[in-house]
Design an enzyme around this catalytic site. Structure first.
Site, PDB file in Angstrom:
ATOM      1  N   CYS A   1      43.339 -87.304   1.025  1.00 33.92           N
ATOM      2  CA  CYS A   1      43.161 -87.654  -0.383  1.00 33.92           C
ATOM      3  C   CYS A   1      43.894 -86.689  -1.278  1.00 33.92           C
ATOM      4  O   CYS A   1      44.248 -87.015  -2.397  1.00 33.92           O
ATOM      5  CB  CYS A   1      41.682 -87.635  -0.745  1.00 33.92           C
ATOM      6  SG  CYS A   1      40.629 -88.202   0.573  1.00 33.92           S
TER       7      CYS A   1
ATOM      8  N   SER B   1      31.024 -93.656   7.477  1.00 26.60           N
ATOM      9  CA  SER B   1      32.048 -94.663   7.243  1.00 26.60           C
ATOM     10  C   SER B   1      32.546 -95.264   8.554  1.00 26.60           C
ATOM     11  O   SER B   1      32.659 -94.559   9.557  1.00 26.60           O
ATOM     12  CB  SER B   1      33.207 -93.984   6.510  1.00 26.60           C
ATOM     13  OG  SER B   1      34.161 -94.926   6.126  1.00 26.60           O
ATOM     14  N   ALA B   2      32.872 -96.560   8.550  1.00 26.82           N
ATOM     15  CA  ALA B   2      33.299 -97.224   9.787  1.00 26.82           C
ATOM     16  C   ALA B   2      34.687 -96.777  10.251  1.00 26.82           C
ATOM     17  O   ALA B   2      34.918 -96.596  11.438  1.00 26.82           O
ATOM     18  CB  ALA B   2      33.293 -98.743   9.579  1.00 26.82           C
TER      19      ALA B   2
ATOM     20  N   ALA C   1      32.271 -94.260   2.833  1.00 25.33           N
ATOM     21  CA  ALA C   1      31.531 -93.022   2.613  1.00 25.33           C
ATOM     22  C   ALA C   1      31.623 -92.556   1.157  1.00 25.33           C
ATOM     23  O   ALA C   1      30.648 -92.040   0.612  1.00 25.33           O
ATOM     24  CB  ALA C   1      32.039 -91.926   3.550  1.00 25.33           C
TER      25      ALA C   1
HETATM   26  C1  PLP Z   1      36.944 -89.836   5.121  1.00 23.80           C
HETATM   27  C2  PLP Z   1      35.844 -89.021   4.559  1.00 23.80           C
HETATM   28  C3  PLP Z   1      35.154 -89.439   3.412  1.00 23.80           C
HETATM   29  C4  PLP Z   1      35.539 -90.695   2.663  1.00 23.80           C
HETATM   30  O1  PLP Z   1      35.246 -91.844   3.397  1.00 23.80           O
HETATM   31  P1  PLP Z   1      35.742 -93.280   2.920  1.00 23.80           P
HETATM   32  O2  PLP Z   1      34.970 -94.236   3.766  1.00 23.80           O
HETATM   33  O3  PLP Z   1      37.201 -93.310   3.222  1.00 23.80           O
HETATM   34  O4  PLP Z   1      35.451 -93.425   1.481  1.00 23.80           O
HETATM   35  C5  PLP Z   1      34.127 -88.649   2.962  1.00 23.80           C
HETATM   36  N1  PLP Z   1      33.763 -87.518   3.596  1.00 23.80           N
HETATM   37  C6  PLP Z   1      34.387 -87.099   4.710  1.00 23.80           C
HETATM   38  C7  PLP Z   1      33.936 -85.856   5.384  1.00 23.80           C
HETATM   39  C8  PLP Z   1      35.451 -87.828   5.225  1.00 23.80           C
HETATM   40  O5  PLP Z   1      36.071 -87.394   6.314  1.00 23.80           O
END
Ligand code: PLP
Length: 387
Positions: free
Chosen positions: A328, A201-202, A73
């Site tokens: 993060c 995201s997967a 994502a």
């Molecule tokens: C986890 C998350 C992301 C980041 O996704 P990744 O695939 O880990 O880079 C972005 N936005 C939201 C709302 C998330 O929960």
């Protein structure tokens, strides 16, 4: 029961064994490059990617050609924001987003600001929701994109996406949404919801880490996105690089499973979350952060008054794996930007924890977690009084 009990499913989820099983042949047997057009190895890989694209499209109401595979994502969000800013620079240089977005959105916007794009950050109310009227008032002739997340990763709060898309359509402005926490959990449909770009995201829906997708609308309107990674022109030129075939197969399978089991799972998740919430609310000085009405079924964010967040987390993490919000930023001592934007005092934001369940969570684990939290919270409050 495996300890610590895993209640941090908004950070990442367990890969479903059925997903792993679907992926495995694409490491050792069908290891071709999906871009190899002349032999069987390539065809097998391409066929698998094509099926995955169909599965992803099916879950999201998209068409196959509208799915661009990425490394997750974060990359999809960067591609959408930077790619649209670049492609529409001659039309306007203004983006509207929200204070409570994920850092991937906020940091990409900061990057664009340095390059001359102006960014408006909408505020949220105590419930975590934006007011659609604020959005409409912020739109100018310069506005090219509105970026509002579908569901918040820290609180689970759902933004009024349909109202937002109606406003965007009315003003001819594109709508992008970070739907990473929503896709696979609740029905998300790019057509019905009026979404032009959507990142997900997967690994947030029992798929593998390191793979995700960006939905890019092809009709009414046809959205243009300038590539941010140049190379072999993969993914219709929007994202070059050899496709992560096993990962994409895993994302596809995760989407298929999520779609097939959604109705039943959504209910079960809500039952588990409500059981947890009810158990915790039996303690004193506990509040739920954000709207309880407009919320994902599997998340609760709770403020534990008269406790100290870090100490709470350290004591708890032996028994249950939870977090103080976004993974993060949890290395930083600052309170959550999401909770402070919702008007929480810094101290209460510091003593808030996020609990997120999944389809693998059991009643037994929930009861264990309630007990563990009760013990730790009571011990800490007692210590405070003794001091
Ligand atoms: C986890 C998350 C992301 C980041 O996704 P990744 O695939 O880990 O880079 C972005 N936005 C939201 C709302 C998330 O929960």
């Amino acid at each position: 029961m495996q300890l610590p009990v895993y209640l941090d499913n908004n950070a990442t989820t367990r890969c479903d064994p059925r997903v792993v099983e679907a992926m495995l042949p694409f490491f050792t047997e069908h290891y071709g490059n999906a871009a190899s057009r002349t032999h069987r190895y390539g065809w097998a890989a391409e066929e698998a990617v094509d099926l995955a694209r169909e599965q992803v499209a099916q879950l999201t109401g998209a068409e196959k050609q509208e799915i661009v595979f990425t490394s997750g994502a974060t990359e999809a969000i960067n591609l959408a924001l930077k790619g649209v800013a670049e492609a529409y620079a001659t039309k306007g240089r203004h983006i509207i987003t929200v204070e409570t977005e994920h850092k991937a959105v906020l940091d990409a916007c900061k990057h664009l600001e340095k390059q001359g794009t102006s960014v408006t950050l909408l505020k949220v109310g105590n419930n975590g929701l934006i007011r659609p009227a604020d959005l409409e008032a912020a739109i100018t002739p310069q506005t090219i994109l509105v970026c509002v997340m579908y569901a918040n990763n820290e609180t689970g709060v759902l933004q009024p996406i349909r109202e937002i898309s109606t406003i965007c359509r009315k003003h001819g402005v594109l709508l992008m949404t970070d739907a990473t926490q929503a896709v696979g959990k609740i029905p998300v449909d790019v057509q019905a919801d009026g979404i032009d770009l959507m990142a997900f995201s997967a690994h947030k829906m029992h798929g593998p880490k390191g793979v995700g997708a960006l939905y890019v609308r092809r009709k009414q309107p046809r959205v243009r996105v300038a590539a941010q990674i140049d190379g072999g022109g993969h993914e219709r030129g929007m994202r070059s690089g050899t496709l992560n075939v096993p990962g994409i197969v895993g994302l596809g399978k995760a989407c298929e499973l999520a779609g097939a089991e959604m109705a039943a799972t959504e209910l079960r998740l809500a039952v588990l979350r409500n059981r947890l919430e009810k158990g915790l609310l039996a303690l004193e000085n506990i509040t739920v952060n954000g709207s309880r009405e407009f919320r994902l079924p599997h998340v609760t964010n709770i403020a534990f008054g008269y406790t100290e967040g870090n100490a709470l987390l350290t004591a708890l993490n032996r028994d249950i794996a939870v977090s103080s919000g976004s993974a993060c930023t949890s290395a930083l001592p600052e309170p959550s930007h999401v909770l402070t934007a919702m008007g929480l005092e810094e101290e209460l934001a510091h003593s808030s924890l996020r609990f997120s369940v999944s389809r693998f969570t059991t009643d037994e684990e929930i009861d264990y977690a309630i007990q563990a939290v009760a013990t730790v919270v009571e011990t800490q409050r007692k210590l405070r009084i003794d001091i």
